[in-house]
Design an enzyme around this catalytic site. Sequence first.
Site, mmCIF file in Angstrom:
data_model
loop_
_atom_site.group_PDB
_atom_site.id
_atom_site.type_symbol
_atom_site.label_atom_id
_atom_site.label_comp_id
_atom_site.label_asym_id
_atom_site.label_seq_id
_atom_site.Cartn_x
_atom_site.Cartn_y
_atom_site.Cartn_z
ATOM 1 N N PRO A 274 0.778 -1.274 0.098
ATOM 2 C CA PRO A 274 0.218 -0.124 -0.034
ATOM 3 C C PRO A 274 0.740 1.180 -0.092
ATOM 4 O O PRO A 274 1.870 1.461 0.564
ATOM 5 C CB PRO A 274 -0.708 0.040 1.310
ATOM 6 C CG PRO A 274 0.137 -0.995 2.141
ATOM 7 C CD PRO A 274 0.899 -1.786 1.281
ATOM 8 N N CYS A 355 3.674 28.364 -17.251
ATOM 9 C CA CYS A 355 3.135 28.982 -18.686
ATOM 10 C C CYS A 355 2.409 27.797 -19.606
ATOM 11 O O CYS A 355 2.992 27.505 -20.764
ATOM 12 C CB CYS A 355 4.305 29.374 -19.540
ATOM 13 S SG CYS A 355 5.044 30.887 -18.609
ATOM 14 N N GLU A 356 1.272 27.210 -18.947
ATOM 15 C CA GLU A 356 0.671 26.214 -19.686
ATOM 16 C C GLU A 356 -0.802 26.376 -19.219
ATOM 17 O O GLU A 356 -0.943 26.418 -18.018
ATOM 18 C CB GLU A 356 1.075 24.831 -19.175
ATOM 19 C CG GLU A 356 2.364 24.620 -19.836
ATOM 20 C CD GLU A 356 2.861 23.046 -19.949
ATOM 21 O OE1 GLU A 356 1.787 22.287 -20.220
ATOM 22 O OE2 GLU A 356 3.908 22.905 -19.852
#
Length: 425
Positions: A274, A355-356
């Site tokens: 886990p 910048c996206e």
Amino acid sequence: MDYFNYQSGQLYCEGVRLDAIAASHGTPAYVYSSATFLHHYQQLARAFAPLEALICYSVKTNSNKHILRLLEQAGAGFDIVSGGELFRVLQAGGDPAKVAFAGVGKTDQEISEAIEAGIGFFTLESAEEAENISRLAEGLGRKVAATLRVNPDVDPKTHKYITTGKKLTKFGVDIEEAVAFFEKYSDLPGLNLVGLHMHIGSQITTINPYVTALKKMLGLIQTLRSRGYKIEWLDLGGGFGADYQSDTAPLAPDYATALVEMLAGQDLRIAMEPGRFISGNAGVLLTRVLYVKQSGPRRFVIVDAAMNDLIRPALYDAFHFIWPVQPAEGFVPTERTSEPAMDGLIKADVVGGICESGDFLAKDRLLPPVRRGDLLAVFTAGAYSFSMASQYNSRLRAPEVLVNGSEQKLIRRRETYSDLTAGEQ
Ligand code: LLP
């Protein structure tokens, strides 16, 4: 479940105010709760105690060595997928005998390092890899234990990028080919094939896929045993979900009830891997609002954290609950949901400065009104958050702070500009 709670209009991690952490370490910053890590680890350990399961915490979810040490002291072994993760486990004082090494692309160097460290077992992902590990072990005068990762062809009903146990994914060996694999590779000189492994996917919030996969695995084990192969270990992998919204993930006993019953009396040693179940709810990403801007009908809350700190919304369309550290009166949330039933909420995109257009932490999110300078907490950032962080846009990776009761400790400092160019000789 976690130990991030509001008291008198302030968000706390255990006994420490998050605004105090922001004041001492700046933002963005990851803040982790020791008690939350331990709570989830112990819940699993207790639920699977009837099987005496070896719980190998999945290092990739949050690999800070202080976190590994915390879990090692609680009794955990480790699931690793690289030489780097082995290095971290050893630095944290982890017991190599309790390490399982999975991954389809282990290099010769990584394999040799793991053999020399004396790890518990390799998880074999292909025939060529089995031959290669055997060859390298033989060269080092060793015989190493391995489980065969079997792809049981089960749909775990999660995001397609984190579905691994369905036919045609790159992982493991098709269940139809497992017997032939044993026929061909059970006598390799450097390998001791001790059992099977499965890992069907991640953020699985229903029990059925496990039950279906386990039924198939137990059938396979019966076939293999009837042909004389000794199957000692079964590794169930990871995938148990975290609560990205309140009470949406099953609890440890929910997963365990069905599985323990199926595994009792099978004469198998059980391992599991886990990750997110233990670490997911144990962290928040603390960030400050830089600007609020309205652009036509859309409102943007621009914060100082970005997709380089938490890529999950951009990559998997993941939902992370976001709430102010000091919400105005009347806004203390009882339930962390995408639709809090409260008056006065605004709808906004919470975005970073990269910048996206894919750089967002939340889209069309209902929030209390926020202003420049406010602190926000992005929840469930204990798993796959810092460990997937980058320096994209030459941004500095954020610090990690571990809280224990009323104490806080900086367990990784904020990077500096010289860290950005340090390796560029
Ligand atoms: N074991 C193996 C062999 C694994 O590949 C993984 C995760 C785990 C255990 C732990 O799974 P967990 O219990 O944490 O679900 N970056 C994605 C998740 C990628 C999971 C990769 N493998 C995300 O942020 O959702």
